[in-house]
Design a protein around this motif. Structure first.
Motif, PDB file in Angstrom:
ATOM      1  N   LYS A 246       0.986  -1.136   0.171  1.00 40.59           N
ATOM      2  CA  LYS A 246      -0.018  -0.007   0.019  1.00 40.59           C
ATOM      3  C   LYS A 246       0.909   1.134   0.172  1.00 40.59           C
ATOM      4  CE  LYS A 246      -2.653  -1.367   3.548  1.00 40.59           C
ATOM      5  NZ  LYS A 246      -3.618  -1.454   4.500  1.00 40.59           N
ATOM      6  N   SER A 306       1.884 -12.799  -6.650  1.00 41.28           N
ATOM      7  CA  SER A 306       0.968 -12.260  -5.185  1.00 41.28           C
ATOM      8  C   SER A 306       0.988 -10.886  -4.868  1.00 41.28           C
ATOM      9  CB  SER A 306       1.474 -13.292  -4.043  1.00 41.28           C
ATOM     10  OG  SER A 306       0.928 -12.945  -2.881  1.00 41.28           O
ATOM     11  N   GLU A 307       1.932 -10.266  -4.930  1.00 38.35           N
ATOM     12  CA  GLU A 307       2.202  -8.795  -4.797  1.00 38.35           C
ATOM     13  C   GLU A 307       1.749  -7.953  -5.960  1.00 38.35           C
ATOM     14  OE1 GLU A 307       5.652  -7.495  -3.061  1.00 38.35           O
ATOM     15  OE2 GLU A 307       5.672  -9.017  -1.541  1.00 38.35           O
ATOM     16  N   LYS A 309      -0.868  -9.132  -7.721  1.00 41.39           N
ATOM     17  CA  LYS A 309      -2.348  -9.136  -7.673  1.00 41.39           C
ATOM     18  C   LYS A 309      -2.791  -8.208  -6.246  1.00 41.39           C
ATOM     19  CE  LYS A 309      -6.063 -12.717  -6.760  1.00 41.39           C
ATOM     20  NZ  LYS A 309      -6.137 -14.000  -6.359  1.00 41.39           N
ATOM     21  N   GLU A 310      -1.933  -8.169  -5.359  1.00 35.65           N
ATOM     22  CA  GLU A 310      -2.462  -7.272  -4.177  1.00 35.65           C
ATOM     23  C   GLU A 310      -2.198  -5.798  -4.541  1.00 35.65           C
ATOM     24  OE1 GLU A 310      -0.960  -6.020   0.303  1.00 35.65           O
ATOM     25  OE2 GLU A 310      -0.040  -7.803  -0.670  1.00 35.65           O
ATOM     26  N   PHE A 313      -5.181  -4.727  -6.641  1.00 37.40           N
ATOM     27  CA  PHE A 313      -6.475  -4.501  -5.999  1.00 37.40           C
ATOM     28  C   PHE A 313      -6.450  -3.259  -5.331  1.00 37.40           C
ATOM     29  CE2 PHE A 313      -8.019  -4.221  -1.510  1.00 37.40           C
ATOM     30  CZ  PHE A 313      -9.383  -4.855  -1.796  1.00 37.40           C
ATOM     31  N   TRP A 314      -5.405  -2.897  -4.750  1.00 39.92           N
ATOM     32  CA  TRP A 314      -5.506  -1.584  -4.049  1.00 39.92           C
ATOM     33  C   TRP A 314      -5.431  -0.327  -5.123  1.00 39.92           C
ATOM     34  CZ3 TRP A 314      -6.984  -1.277   0.477  1.00 39.92           C
ATOM     35  CH2 TRP A 314      -6.604  -2.219   1.314  1.00 39.92           C
TER      36      TRP A 314
END
Length: 400
Positions: A246, A306-307, A309-310, A313-314
């Protein structure tokens, strides 16, 4: 704007005479009350690194990267080495190397620097802690040079001479328009501009000199991000700095209208001419593009998936929560606080805040232009000591 800042400073002086409990949310903190969703805060590991230098390069996405760093610095009350007088160091207008004397004077040492300059390793090292991380960003010269020619056509002397013949005409006879060192403002952007900004002689394209220069850059910069893989690059940055995903969420800054999907499809021969004219930039990009993927391999494929994808999302979360669906040209931005600068009356596409997000500092910060960050940080760093930051933060956000 100056009147507002004057009253903000006067108000600050009055408030120091009384005890005040500041109940405002901390800058860059989303809460459930903001969007009616679960509380979201930006938490940082105790091991997070704070000291960083970004060599900002032209037309590479560096304004977006700078915005990420500005928000992180503001939230974490870091001191930023700012140019005195404006967002550009005085030396940069003339293409001269950076000097520490050009920094605004503050009461303590700096944590970060992230403005345009002609890199001077010795002088930058004097301004920052010894363990500061050095970062820059490079772009494929073929697309960078096209973008720079259009963006700087009235600013860079060689490009201005070639306005009537266009990029193709310039590349057919570049020496008819490019006159070499100190040929007016931003002359170096017309030949090996990235190489020059990194502190090297853009006129010397000998194989040995370019190789030696690239080795020095590799020894100095812990991370060189590649524009075409920006999201992967900022995750590598996050990893080096021990930040969270984030911390590096962003929306695009300073993107020219039709700059990507609407780019005209010039013949491959034009790209080759650009490479031939910018041999040092081409070698620089090729070397660090290869080393970038070595870093990605070390990062790990599964972790990267994975990161990414995160991160997506944010990015989607903030984009949908903070901003209207459609970007608009900067000339249609009514509030000058948010209007991005562009030379030559080129349209720069910008996001607009949703009505529900107009008082949300996270959303505001994501689209706040460089000159507004410079203004806010200048006042905050000059006026108050560490113990007073929280009080002044609220007032500085109020005046924008």
């Amino acid at each position: 704007m100056k009147v507002k800042i004057y009253f903000a400073m006067l108000w600050y002086c009055l408030l120091t005479l009384v005890t005040v409990k500041d109940k405002r949310n901390h800058p860059f903190q989303l809460t459930g009350a903001d969007f009616g969703q679960a509380s979201v805060t930006l938490n940082h590991s105790a091991a997070s690194r704070r000291d960083l230098f970004l060599l900002k390069t032209h037309k590479t996405g560096s304004s977006t990267l700078q915005n990420i760093l500005a928000r992180y610095a503001w939230e974490n009350k870091l001191f930023v080495g700012l140019p005195a007088g404006s967002i550009l160091f005085r030396s940069y207008h003339r293409g001269k190397p950076f000097s520490i004397q050009e920094l605004q004077s503050v009461s303590r040492s700096f944590n970060m620097m992230f403005h345009h300059m002609v890199f001077n390793r010795n002088e930058v090292s004097l301004a920052l802690p010894q363990d500061a991380i050095f970062v820059t960003i490079l772009r494929d010269p073929a697309t960078l040079f096209r973008s720079a020619f259009k963006y700087f056509r009235d600013v860079s002397s060689p490009f201005r001479r070639a306005k009537d013949v266009g990029l193709d005409g310039f590349l057919r006879a570049p020496n008819a328009y490019f006159k070499g060192p100190e040929d007016g403002g931003y002359w170096w952007l017309a030949k090996n501009g990235m190489f020059y900004d990194l502190g090297f002689d853009n006129m010397n394209e000998s194989t040995e000199y370019v190789k030696r220069s690239i080795r020095l850059i590799d020894e100095t910069f812990q991370l060189v991000i590649i524009t075409e893989y920006f999201d992967i690059g900022i995750l590598l940055l996050k990893e080096i700095m021990h930040w969270t995903v984030k911390d590096v969420v962003y929306v695009t800054m300073n993107a020219r209208k039709h700059g990507a999907s609407g780019r005209s499809r010039e013949a491959p021969q034009l790209s080759q001419k650009i490479y031939n004219w910018n041999k040092a930039d081409t070698a620089l990009y090729q070397y660090f593009n290869a080393s970038f993927w070595n870093r990605v391999k070390e990062f790990g494929e599964e972790k990267l998936k994975s990161e990414l994808k995160e991160l997506q999302f944010w990015k989607r979360y903030y984009r949908e929560s903070c901003f209207e669906d459609d970007m608009i040209p900067n000339e249609r931005v009514n509030d000058e606080i948010f209007r991005m600068f562009s030379p030559n009356e080129l349209s720069i596409m910008q996001y607009q805040l949703r009505n529900s997000a107009k008082n949300n500092r996270t959303c505001i910060g994501m689209i706040l232009p460089e000159h507004q960050w410079w203004r806010m940080m200048s006042y905050r760093q000059r006026i108050v000591s560490n113990s007073d930051w929280r009080l002044l933060d609220g007032m500085l956000w109020d005046i924008i």
